[in-house]
Structures are given as structure tokens and as C-alpha cells.
Design an enzyme around this catalytic site. Structure first.
Site, PDB file in Angstrom:
ATOM      1  N   THR A 152      88.842  41.967 -10.849  1.00 48.53           N
ATOM      2  CA  THR A 152      87.974  41.058 -10.216  1.00 48.53           C
ATOM      3  C   THR A 152      86.392  41.065 -10.812  1.00 48.53           C
ATOM      4  O   THR A 152      86.017  40.045 -11.095  1.00 48.53           O
ATOM      5  CB  THR A 152      87.804  41.387  -8.597  1.00 48.53           C
ATOM      6  OG1 THR A 152      88.997  40.815  -7.856  1.00 48.53           O
ATOM      7  CG2 THR A 152      86.665  40.278  -8.031  1.00 48.53           C
ATOM      8  N   ASN A 153      86.107  42.175 -11.441  1.00 49.30           N
ATOM      9  CA  ASN A 153      85.016  42.510 -11.889  1.00 49.30           C
ATOM     10  C   ASN A 153      84.909  42.040 -13.114  1.00 49.30           C
ATOM     11  O   ASN A 153      83.639  41.917 -13.721  1.00 49.30           O
ATOM     12  CB  ASN A 153      84.391  44.037 -11.728  1.00 49.30           C
ATOM     13  CG  ASN A 153      84.888  44.489 -10.555  1.00 49.30           C
ATOM     14  OD1 ASN A 153      84.797  43.758  -9.426  1.00 49.30           O
ATOM     15  ND2 ASN A 153      84.835  45.834 -10.269  1.00 49.30           N
ATOM     16  N   SER A 329      62.601   1.864  10.311  1.00 50.73           N
ATOM     17  CA  SER A 329      62.166   2.171  11.758  1.00 50.73           C
ATOM     18  C   SER A 329      62.984   1.587  12.825  1.00 50.73           C
ATOM     19  O   SER A 329      63.510   0.356  12.892  1.00 50.73           O
ATOM     20  CB  SER A 329      60.731   1.711  12.049  1.00 50.73           C
ATOM     21  OG  SER A 329      60.213   2.037  13.350  1.00 50.73           O
TER      22      SER A 329
END
Length: 475
Positions: A152-153, A329
Site C-alpha cells: 500500500t505504501n 429575493s
């Protein structure tokens, strides 16, 4: 009587898989396995799966394909298995099976759950291609075959780098669209006079084109800085395995895998000269994140300007008009808000926060590994994706539709006390200040007062106070 049909047996709902903690039932229809199942249980954090970052999924598949070809070339993996793994990875890189990458983006284990999710999906699809059932790992195993010569690293950081390069290139293209939009407006507004401002007070005249040109130049500078930061990401640590010593990878694996990975991705990847350093150092991610923050800060400042310049339309600056894109608005009739710049501002706030996340995660690394690259990936990918969308939206739904209130700006120039600045070299700062103060008090024009005081001949005064000359746009 016709024979009664016998119903076909139902397919099993689950399949049994085993890991070091024991046996578990995995849904039969999925391509992931027991390691992914445990990660789903362990990390119910954000609700965002790694499939939300398709560049990462494609990059993981590219790493697995390159590793399979390297292992085949070095005699560790048979042709049939290598071909099946490569075929499965090619499908994933083309967009297939991304829904099977289900682990949460935030996870412990330095990305192990992500790597195992990839190993299991690739293995089970490869098993199907070889004519076997999913989960029948006797024929092709997620760890023994798909993860062969890897850790994984070195897999996860390499995939993160490839994903970051892809995302950064998309951001560079989007920023180019926005830069071009500002540059086009700069050309359109080249002759539109207005007052420049410092500290929100009248300064000296300029053109609206000069103002928009500055925005285009700022974007160009940030694109250049981003391109420079991305160059650092091309250095990978594939072949380092656990801590950078290359344990369990055969001689020549790092270079062979890099060569295959460069061919698959089309990227000029290089292997770090010191894999121990490369496995623990996240400086390139900090650099990239810092550039993204710089980009966000300047983009937000630009949007602040657009909101100010368009404020009003009657009681504000009212110098430019942003294209109306929605009602502003629920109570005030006719109100239109600068919603696109406001959206970009909020993207910038998120990116600035993500930079702090990357900074703290990089700082928290210990000894030979940084366990926090998952949150770095998530922060970087989110920042680049949001900035890309913000640039395109700002260009297409705001900047290209901006119009100028030319008469209003020219009137402000002609009545501004800022014109007194041009008199300094000719009548001195003290006299120019007195004229400016009287103009402010009485509402009269600077030129009118200078003529009344007979400080300069009319023709010379007219030449000095020509607004076009003051902008530097004529000789």
C-alpha cells in the site's frame, strides 16, 4: 397432465471469504471482498466513497496493470494471470466497475483499505475473465497476484500522484477558459474610462479594460505556478514497497514498473532517487495545496471586485452589470444578486480550509510513513474539482455576459477629485490639495477650479487633465 416445472435454484446471496480475522459472508454480486467489507464497517465517516474521485480509481487500475506487466516481464507472474489482470484494469480505467470502489475516502491504515478494495475488484473481474467464479482465489488472488511486489505504501502514493496530475491538468484547462474570458473583456473595455480606487477611495483614472486585464494576468500567473507544482508530483515511489527498501520486490522491479506505468498513463513519471525519503515525504502535496490556496485567494479577491463594481444598481458603484441568472429575493421585487461570484467565494473558502488539512496531515507523519495521505487526497481532489467547476461557471455564466455602464464611469472620472493628482508636477502638492479640497466641498470640477485660480493656461491644463492620457493608454 403437463409435467410440473421445477423452479431453478436461486443463486446464493453471499459468498464466504477469509482473512486473518476469520471468515465473513460477502454479497455474492459484488466484486469487492472481505477486506473491503471490514473497511465499510470500520470507516462509516463521510459517506463519500473513493469512487467519488474517478481519477484515483483510474490511477489505481493503472498502477495494478503496470505492476502485473512488470511482474510478468520479470518472471514472477504467468502470462494468463497477467493478461487477465491487465484486461480488468483496462476496463476500470475506461470507467467500468467504479461503483465497486466503495470504501470511505477517510480511513485509517495509510490507504490500505483503498489498495485492498482495488486488489479485490481487479482480482474478481480477472477471475471472471479466466472463467472462474468471484471469490475463487485459488486461481488468482488479490494479495498473491494482484498485489505482487507491491505495498500500500508505494501503490497508494503513486496512484494519488497520478490522480493529482490528471485533476490539475483539468483545472489548468478550466482556468485557461476563465483567463480567456477576462482577456476578451479587457479588449472589449479597452477604451472605457473609469476611476481607479485604492482603499475604496478615489485614486486616479484608468480604463475598465486595464482592470479586467489585471484579472486575466493574475490567472495566468496562477496557472504557471500550478503547472510548476504539478511537475513535482511526477516523482513516484513505486517499487519502494513498505518503507522504501524494496523488500519483496525483485531486482529491477521499480524501473520496470515505472516504465510500464509511464506507457499506460502517458505521463513522464520518474522514480525517486531515494525511496525511503519518498515514502515518508509529502512535501509535494503541501506545495500543490499551497498553490491551490493562492489560486483560490486571488480568484476570490477578483469575485469581491466584481460584486463591488456591480453593486447597486442605483445605490452602489453600478459600473458594470453582471448577467442576471436568477431572481435574487423572495420578498424584494426585481432584486438580482451576484450569485455566481458568491459561489466562487465559497469555493475559495473551502479550498483555503483544505490547505490547512493538507498541511496538518503532512506534518503529522511519523518516521518512515505518513498514514494520513487519504485525507490529503480527499482535500486536494476536492479543491481541484471545485476550482475547476468554479472557473468554468464563472466564465460561462458571469464574465462573458458582463456589460459596462460607460456614461456613469466617465462622469465619475470627470467630476472626481482624483484628477488633482495630475496637477502635482505642475502646481505642487499644496496647491493641488487645496483644489481637491474645494472641489470636494463645493462639488465643482478640478479643471474648473484650476482655471479660476489661473494656475495654468487653459490649453496646457486641458492636455494635463485628459483622462485618456492619465490612464497611460495614449502618448
Amino acid at each position: 397432465m403437463p409435467a410440473q416445472e421445477v423452479p431453478a435454484p436461486e443463486a446464493p446471496a453471499t459468498r464466504r471469504e477469509h482473512d486473518l480475522l476469520g471468515d465473513r459472508e460477502v454479497p455474492a454480486g459484488v466484486y469487492w471482498g472481505v477486506h473491503t467489507l471490514r473497511a465499510l464497517e470500520n470507516f462509516p465517516v463521510t459517506g463519500t466513497p473513493i469512487s467519488a474521485h474517478p481519477q484515483l480509481v483510474a490511477a489505481l487500475a493503472a498502477v495494478k496493470e503496470a505492476s502485473a506487466r512488470a511482474n510478468q516481464e520479470l518472471g514472477l507472474l504467468g502470462e494468463a494471470k497477467a493478461d487477465a489482470i491487465a484486461a480488468a484494469c483496462a476496463e476500470i480505467r475506461s470507467g467500468a466497475l467504479h461503483d465497486q470502489f466503495v470504501v470511505d475516502v477517510i480511513q485509517g491504515g495509510a490507504g490500505t483499505s483503498t489498495n485492498m478494495n482495488a486488489n479485490e475488484v481487479v482480482a474478481n473481474r480477472a477471475l471472471e475473465l479466466l472463467g472462474h467464479d468471484r471469490g475463487d482465489y485459488r486461481h488468482l488472488h488479490p494479495n498473491e497476484d494482484v498485489n505482487l511486489s507491491q505495498s500500500t505504501n508505494d501503490v497508494y502514493p503513486t496512484a494519488v500522484r497520478i490522480a493529482a496530475i490528471t485533476a490539475a491538468r483539468e483545472l489548468l484547462d478550466a482556468a485557461g477558459v476563465l483567463q480567456d474570458a477576462f482577456a476578451a473583456k479587457a479588449a472589449e473595455f479597452a477604451d472605457v474610462l473609469k476611476m481607479g480606487r485604492t482603499q475604496l477611495q478615489d485614486a486616479v483614472p484608468m480604463t475598465l479594460g486595464q482592470e479586467f486585464s489585471a484579472y486575466a494576468v493574475m490567472l495566468g500567473e496562477d496557472r504557471q505556478r500550478l503547472a510548476e507544482a504539478v511537475e513535482l508530483i511526477h516523482e513516484i515511489n513505486l517499487g519502494a514497497t513498505a518503507i522504501g527498501t524494496g523488500l519483496n520486490a525483485p531486482p529491477g522491479y521499480a524501473e520496470t514498473a515505472r516504465r510500464h506505468l509511464a506507457g499506460i498513463t502517458g505521463l513522464p513519471l520518474v522514480t525517486s532517487v531515494n525511496l525511503v525519503e519518498a515514502t515518508q515525504d509529502c512535501g509535494a502535496f503541501v506545495q500543490l495545496s499551497g498553490v491551490l490556496k493562492r489560486f483560490a485567494v486571488k480568484l476570490s479577491k477578483t469575485c469581491n471586485d466584481l460584486r463591488l463594481l456591480s453593486s447597486g444598481p442605483r445605490a452602489g458603484f453600478g459600473e458594470i452589470n453582471l448577467p442576471p441568472v436568477q431572481a435574487g429575493s423572495s420578498i424584494m421585487p426585481g432584486k438580482v444578486n451576484p450569485v455566481i461570484p458568491e459561489m466562487v467565494n465559497q469555493v475559495a473558502f473551502e479550498v483555503i480550509g483544505n490547505d490547512l488539512t493538507v498541511t496538518m496531515a503532512a506534518e503529522a507523519g511519523q518516521l518512515q510513513l505518513n498514514a494520513f495521505e487519504p485525507v490529503m487526497l480527499h482535500a486536494l481532489a476536492q479543491s481541484m474539482s471545485m476550482l475547476r467547476a468554479a472557473c468554468l461557471t464563472l466564465a460561462e455564466r458571469c464574465v462573458t455576459g458582463i456589460t459596462a455602464n460607460t456614461d456613469r464611469m466617465r462622469e465619475a472620472v470627470e467630476t472626481s477629485i482624483g484628477l488633482a493628482t495630475a496637477l502635482n508636477p505642475h502646481i505642487g502638492y499644496t496647491e493641488a490639495t487645496a483644489i481637491a479640497q474645494e472641489a470636494l466641498r463645493t462639488g465643482r470640477g478640478v479643471a474648473e477650479l484650476a482655471l479660476e485660480r489661473e494656475l495654468l493656461p487653459a490649453d496646457r491644463l486641458a492636455a494635463i487633465l485628459t483622462p485618456e492620457r492619465l490612464t497611460g493608454t495614449v502618448g
